[in-house]
Design an enzyme around this catalytic site. Sequence first.
Site, PDB file in Angstrom:
ATOM      1  NE  ARG A 174       0.676  -1.153   7.237  1.00 19.79           N
ATOM      2  CZ  ARG A 174       0.937  -0.060   7.949  1.00 19.79           C
ATOM      3  NH1 ARG A 174       1.853  -0.074   8.903  1.00 19.79           N
ATOM      4  NH2 ARG A 174       0.280   1.064   7.706  1.00 19.79           N
ATOM      5  CE  LYS A 180     -10.712   2.136   6.860  1.00 12.92           C
ATOM      6  NZ  LYS A 180      -9.540   2.976   7.141  1.00 12.92           N
TER       7      LYS A 180
END
Length: 457
Positions: free
Chosen positions: A311, A237
Amino acid sequence: MNLPDGFTLDAHDALPLQVATRAGFAEWQQAQPAAARAWAGAQGFDGSPGTALVLPDADGGIAGAVLGVEDMHDPCAYGHAPFALPARDWTLATPLDESRRAALELGWGLGSYRFTRYKAPLRAPARLQVAGAVGETFDVLAACTRVRDLVNTPTEDMGPDQLEAVAREIGERHGAQVEVIAGDALLEQNYPAIHAVGRASHRAPRLIALHWGDEAHPQLALVGKGVCFDSGGLDIKPADGMRNMKKDMGGAAHAIALAELVMAQRLPVRLSLLVPAVENSIGPNAFRPGEVIATRAGISVEIDNTDAEGRIVLCDALVRAGELSPDLIVDFATLTGAARIALGPDLPALFANDDGVAQGWLDAGSELRDPVWRMPLWRPYLRYLTSGIADLANAGSKMAGAVTAALYLERFVPADRPWAHLDVYAWNDNARPGRPAGGEALGLRSAYAMLKARYGG
């Protein structure tokens, strides 16, 4: 009795506190002595929401106070009170029915909250006098506070091991069983996806499982994303995107707090709480873009982006939840920025494969002013998760990011089991009355009300 900040049982020196609305201000004003009417007029007080007025006595002291609110059923309508009023004891002088009184007490507690682990507050909140039997409202407040405290704590003090310690403490207090599968034991016991995401951290990944309740009751499975820090992995990020990633375990915080509330209120369920707790770090053995990883379901997953890791850990936990043959599976996750972009920070995105569960949550959210918004499981968008070399890709498109993330999770849920997924921001960017900047419980109160209505309690 230990009360939360902002409350007292002692009404000896408590001053009367009234509540008024702008719509009902004329009626309030008519009921006041002439001096109070004149004082309110001089101060320009008209019952506007978020206002407070201290009323003087004849000797220059305080005779009482009045709060201006809008929606008396909204707890946050009262959130300004603890720091708008002098830090002394107050007792409610306006008759409120049970639901409005509960909203006031909850909102007072939410407004009194300060995260004090590392910094002392500048002042104490005003204290509201309550009866000895505080009951459900304070359990709900404790759950909201639990979420805030867990999310606000930096990762150095709230990693996978500390999340485990929290679950063990809660479990011991409520007589629950807690089991933890950590490190390479995840591979031995077939949780390869959880292991893959967390293996690069110096703190071992783990699956935390808590079980409680009577086996004769319906099985409820709560699952929470416990990514204690998300660097993004090798798809790292940027700095502004990584700054608040201590909050990426916000889903786990919600699931833990809801489980604690279910046990405190002794809902007639057989509860299982499942938290895959990892740190998505960068290291020599970090999982890579383009790898194909195994899952507990036997579905192979190609890693399109290592920053879509939530996920990945959830899919193994959801499979485990399905193996319990539950009556209902509910998961919470700070899963996608797409949900926040679509609905903003205050409105979590709800996905469900069961209309009754979804409507029950929506109705509870509307009644309690703790809203969620249903989003579609639009299955044609599964095409965005197509892989050329595996059964499924974990990402792959910028289209409908919250929907495709939910569709990914749905692949790991039994088709015949009701399931609801909440994509929650778990954070307040800016401080507002009742909503201090930092970690926040969203959709938690309405989730509990939905469960209470479903199972009775």
